[in-house]
Motif scaffolding. Structure first.
Motif, PDB file in Angstrom:
ATOM      1  N   LEU A 107       0.815  -1.208   0.000  1.00 47.76           N
ATOM      2  CA  LEU A 107       0.000   0.000   0.000  1.00 47.76           C
ATOM      3  C   LEU A 107       0.849   1.258   0.000  1.00 47.76           C
ATOM      4  O   LEU A 107       1.940   1.293   0.564  1.00 47.76           O
ATOM      5  N   SER A 108       0.307   2.284  -0.599  1.00 49.40           N
ATOM      6  CA  SER A 108       0.924   3.601  -0.553  1.00 49.40           C
ATOM      7  C   SER A 108      -0.191   4.624  -0.654  1.00 49.40           C
ATOM      8  O   SER A 108      -1.164   4.412  -1.370  1.00 49.40           O
ATOM      9  N   ASP A 109      -0.073   5.708   0.054  1.00 45.81           N
ATOM     10  CA  ASP A 109      -1.038   6.789  -0.173  1.00 45.81           C
ATOM     11  C   ASP A 109      -0.332   8.001  -0.771  1.00 45.81           C
ATOM     12  O   ASP A 109      -0.874   9.069  -0.827  1.00 45.81           O
ATOM     13  N   LEU A 110       0.898   7.800  -1.203  1.00 47.56           N
ATOM     14  CA  LEU A 110       1.671   8.931  -1.705  1.00 47.56           C
ATOM     15  C   LEU A 110       1.682   9.011  -3.226  1.00 47.56           C
ATOM     16  O   LEU A 110       2.100  10.011  -3.785  1.00 47.56           O
ATOM     17  N   SER A 111       1.232   7.978  -3.868  1.00 48.00           N
ATOM     18  CA  SER A 111       1.246   8.018  -5.327  1.00 48.00           C
ATOM     19  C   SER A 111       0.151   8.957  -5.839  1.00 48.00           C
ATOM     20  O   SER A 111      -0.881   9.134  -5.217  1.00 48.00           O
ATOM     21  N   VAL A 112       0.421   9.568  -6.949  1.00 47.14           N
ATOM     22  CA  VAL A 112      -0.575  10.420  -7.597  1.00 47.14           C
ATOM     23  C   VAL A 112      -0.972   9.712  -8.871  1.00 47.14           C
ATOM     24  O   VAL A 112      -0.279   9.782  -9.877  1.00 47.14           O
ATOM     25  N   SER A 113      -2.080   8.998  -8.809  1.00 49.63           N
ATOM     26  CA  SER A 113      -2.414   8.137  -9.937  1.00 49.63           C
ATOM     27  C   SER A 113      -2.917   8.946 -11.126  1.00 49.63           C
ATOM     28  O   SER A 113      -2.735   8.553 -12.265  1.00 49.63           O
ATOM     29  N   ASN A 114      -3.557  10.095 -10.861  1.00 47.61           N
ATOM     30  CA  ASN A 114      -3.974  10.986 -11.942  1.00 47.61           C
ATOM     31  C   ASN A 114      -4.740  10.234 -13.015  1.00 47.61           C
ATOM     32  O   ASN A 114      -4.433  10.336 -14.202  1.00 47.61           O
ATOM     33  N   ASN A 115      -5.752   9.525 -12.581  1.00 50.99           N
ATOM     34  CA  ASN A 115      -6.505   8.687 -13.513  1.00 50.99           C
ATOM     35  C   ASN A 115      -7.773   9.369 -14.001  1.00 50.99           C
ATOM     36  O   ASN A 115      -8.656   8.712 -14.550  1.00 50.99           O
ATOM     37  N   LYS A 116      -7.830  10.688 -13.800  1.00 47.05           N
ATOM     38  CA  LYS A 116      -8.918  11.518 -14.352  1.00 47.05           C
ATOM     39  C   LYS A 116     -10.300  11.111 -13.837  1.00 47.05           C
ATOM     40  O   LYS A 116     -11.293  11.284 -14.543  1.00 47.05           O
ATOM     41  N   ASP A 117     -10.339  10.567 -12.634  1.00 52.07           N
ATOM     42  CA  ASP A 117     -11.637  10.145 -12.093  1.00 52.07           C
ATOM     43  C   ASP A 117     -11.761  10.544 -10.620  1.00 52.07           C
ATOM     44  O   ASP A 117     -12.367   9.827  -9.831  1.00 52.07           O
ATOM     45  N   ARG A 118     -11.172  11.672 -10.281  1.00 51.64           N
ATOM     46  CA  ARG A 118     -11.096  12.067  -8.875  1.00 51.64           C
ATOM     47  C   ARG A 118     -12.472  12.121  -8.217  1.00 51.64           C
ATOM     48  O   ARG A 118     -12.645  11.642  -7.098  1.00 51.64           O
ATOM     49  N   ASN A 119     -13.453  12.714  -8.911  1.00 47.86           N
ATOM     50  CA  ASN A 119     -14.764  12.843  -8.285  1.00 47.86           C
ATOM     51  C   ASN A 119     -15.412  11.488  -8.035  1.00 47.86           C
ATOM     52  O   ASN A 119     -16.061  11.274  -7.009  1.00 47.86           O
ATOM     53  N   LYS A 120     -15.207  10.587  -8.985  1.00 49.40           N
ATOM     54  CA  LYS A 120     -15.802   9.262  -8.809  1.00 49.40           C
ATOM     55  C   LYS A 120     -15.118   8.531  -7.649  1.00 49.40           C
ATOM     56  O   LYS A 120     -15.760   7.817  -6.875  1.00 49.40           O
ATOM     57  N   ILE A 121     -13.817   8.723  -7.524  1.00 48.22           N
ATOM     58  CA  ILE A 121     -13.084   8.114  -6.407  1.00 48.22           C
ATOM     59  C   ILE A 121     -13.571   8.682  -5.081  1.00 48.22           C
ATOM     60  O   ILE A 121     -13.857   7.938  -4.134  1.00 48.22           O
ATOM     61  N   LEU A 122     -13.687   9.998  -5.011  1.00 52.90           N
ATOM     62  CA  LEU A 122     -14.142  10.612  -3.764  1.00 52.90           C
ATOM     63  C   LEU A 122     -15.557  10.162  -3.422  1.00 52.90           C
ATOM     64  O   LEU A 122     -15.886   9.937  -2.258  1.00 52.90           O
ATOM     65  N   ALA A 123     -16.403  10.029  -4.440  1.00 45.02           N
ATOM     66  CA  ALA A 123     -17.768   9.558  -4.199  1.00 45.02           C
ATOM     67  C   ALA A 123     -17.744   8.126  -3.674  1.00 45.02           C
ATOM     68  O   ALA A 123     -18.543   7.754  -2.804  1.00 45.02           O
ATOM     69  N   THR A 124     -16.811   7.323  -4.176  1.00 43.88           N
ATOM     70  CA  THR A 124     -16.721   5.935  -3.709  1.00 43.88           C
ATOM     71  C   THR A 124     -16.243   5.891  -2.258  1.00 43.88           C
ATOM     72  O   THR A 124     -16.765   5.123  -1.444  1.00 43.88           O
ATOM     73  N   VAL A 125     -15.265   6.729  -1.946  1.00 47.64           N
ATOM     74  CA  VAL A 125     -14.807   6.795  -0.552  1.00 47.64           C
ATOM     75  C   VAL A 125     -15.962   7.237   0.355  1.00 47.64           C
ATOM     76  O   VAL A 125     -16.163   6.686   1.442  1.00 47.64           O
ATOM     77  N   ALA A 126     -16.724   8.221  -0.115  1.00 52.23           N
ATOM     78  CA  ALA A 126     -17.870   8.678   0.680  1.00 52.23           C
ATOM     79  C   ALA A 126     -18.871   7.548   0.886  1.00 52.23           C
ATOM     80  O   ALA A 126     -19.446   7.395   1.971  1.00 52.23           O
ATOM     81  N   ALA A 127     -19.072   6.748  -0.153  1.00 53.66           N
ATOM     82  CA  ALA A 127     -20.006   5.617  -0.031  1.00 53.66           C
ATOM     83  C   ALA A 127     -19.496   4.608   0.995  1.00 53.66           C
ATOM     84  O   ALA A 127     -20.282   4.040   1.760  1.00 53.66           O
ATOM     85  N   THR A 128     -18.185   4.389   1.026  1.00 54.98           N
ATOM     86  CA  THR A 128     -17.652   3.460   2.038  1.00 54.98           C
ATOM     87  C   THR A 128     -17.860   4.032   3.443  1.00 54.98           C
ATOM     88  O   THR A 128     -18.094   3.293   4.387  1.00 54.98           O
ATOM     89  N   ALA A 129     -17.781   5.358   3.552  1.00 60.60           N
ATOM     90  CA  ALA A 129     -18.019   5.982   4.864  1.00 60.60           C
ATOM     91  C   ALA A 129     -19.469   5.779   5.297  1.00 60.60           C
ATOM     92  O   ALA A 129     -19.753   5.577   6.488  1.00 60.60           O
ATOM     93  N   LEU A 130     -20.380   5.822   4.330  1.00 58.21           N
ATOM     94  CA  LEU A 130     -21.787   5.539   4.647  1.00 58.21           C
ATOM     95  C   LEU A 130     -21.941   4.098   5.127  1.00 58.21           C
ATOM     96  O   LEU A 130     -22.603   3.833   6.135  1.00 58.21           O
ATOM     97  N   GLU A 131     -21.332   3.196   4.384  1.00 54.51           N
ATOM     98  CA  GLU A 131     -21.435   1.780   4.751  1.00 54.51           C
ATOM     99  C   GLU A 131     -20.823   1.547   6.137  1.00 54.51           C
ATOM    100  O   GLU A 131     -21.413   0.886   6.994  1.00 54.51           O
ATOM    101  N   PHE A 132     -19.632   2.096   6.327  1.00 56.89           N
ATOM    102  CA  PHE A 132     -18.934   1.886   7.599  1.00 56.89           C
ATOM    103  C   PHE A 132     -19.749   2.457   8.767  1.00 56.89           C
ATOM    104  O   PHE A 132     -19.914   1.803   9.808  1.00 56.89           O
ATOM    105  N   SER A 133     -20.263   3.666   8.586  1.00 58.32           N
ATOM    106  CA  SER A 133     -20.986   4.308   9.691  1.00 58.32           C
ATOM    107  C   SER A 133     -22.346   3.674   9.925  1.00 58.32           C
ATOM    108  O   SER A 133     -22.943   3.850  10.985  1.00 58.32           O
ATOM    109  N   ASP A 134     -22.849   2.959   8.931  1.00 52.91           N
ATOM    110  CA  ASP A 134     -24.047   2.149   9.157  1.00 52.91           C
ATOM    111  C   ASP A 134     -23.744   1.011  10.126  1.00 52.91           C
ATOM    112  O   ASP A 134     -24.570   0.650  10.962  1.00 52.91           O
TER     113      ASP A 134
END
Lengths: 59, 156
Positions: free
Chosen positions: B60-87
């Motif tokens: 794992l790394s959180d330092l890479s900049v993947s620059n895959n032109k899908d930042r909003n979709k990624i952030l939305a997916t992370v937000a969805a995991t936060a919904l699932e987790f907090s459920d």
């Protein structure tokens, strides 16, 4: 509620953010919780968080 | 809900999530981990870890900049995991802080861009300065974020 029963990697179908579709429980997922990098990040988060007291400082 | 997200896989502990980002750089596996930090006043606080799986090493790394032109979709997916987790971990708080100021700024931009939707589900507070937490407002810079699930929202 619907579920994506095919957890094939690279399946790039997209879903609404609060829709439960496209979520697959994967008990065989590699566990990263003890990954040294994760533990390092956790230690840093704990250090950073301990400098704050959000419950008593909310405006 | 207008934001699109990727499908994701979740561990049976509901603390680890994986999905694939798809874009010009190819398929990149992303991992979201909710790591227990501490309990304050009977409220469990979890750190949100977000990173890439290195395709060569499998680490794992959180330092890479993947620059895959899908930042909003990624952030939305992370937000969805936060919904699932907090459920699953109701009453918890999620702490998020980038590994560097640039990444923290990216988180902030993502929250700001979709604040109306995020605010429906979470009370977001930002650390404005050391020991000073305020309700998130767009146009303000923060050092870290705390998300508390609102109790009256439903994850469909």
């Amino acid at each position: 509620m619907s579920a994506n029963l095919n957890p094939e990697k690279g399946n790039q179908k997209t879903y609404a953010i609060s829709d439960r579709a496209g979520i697959t429980i994967d008990p065989s997922m590699k566990d990263y919780s003890n990954d040294p990098f994760c533990l390092q990040q956790l230690a840093e988060a704990r250090r950073s968080f301990s400098k704050s007291d959000p419950d008593k400082k909310e405006n | 809900m207008l934001l699109e997200r990727y499908g994701y896989r979740v561990s049976d502990s509901y603390q680890q999530y994986e999905f694939e980002s798809a874009g010009p750089k190819g398929i990149i596996t992303k991992v979201v981990l909710y790591q227990y930090m501490r309990t304050v006043d009977y409220v469990d606080h979890y750190n949100l870890f977000f990173g890439d799986v290195n395709q060569l090493t499998g680490k794992l790394s959180d330092l890479s900049v993947s620059n895959n032109k899908d930042r909003n979709k990624i952030l939305a997916t992370v937000a969805a995991t936060a919904l699932e987790f907090s459920d699953r971990f109701s009453g918890c708080r999620i702490y998020a802080r980038g590994s560097d100021p640039i990444r923290t700024r990216l988180y902030q931009m993502g929250i700001a861009a979709h604040f109306d939707e995020i605010n429906t589900h979470f009370l977001i507070r930002g650390e404005y300065s050391e020991r000073r937490w305020v309700r998130f407002r767009t146009g303000q810079n923060y050092r870290a974020f705390l998300a508390t699930r609102r109790i009256n929202t439903i994850f469909n």
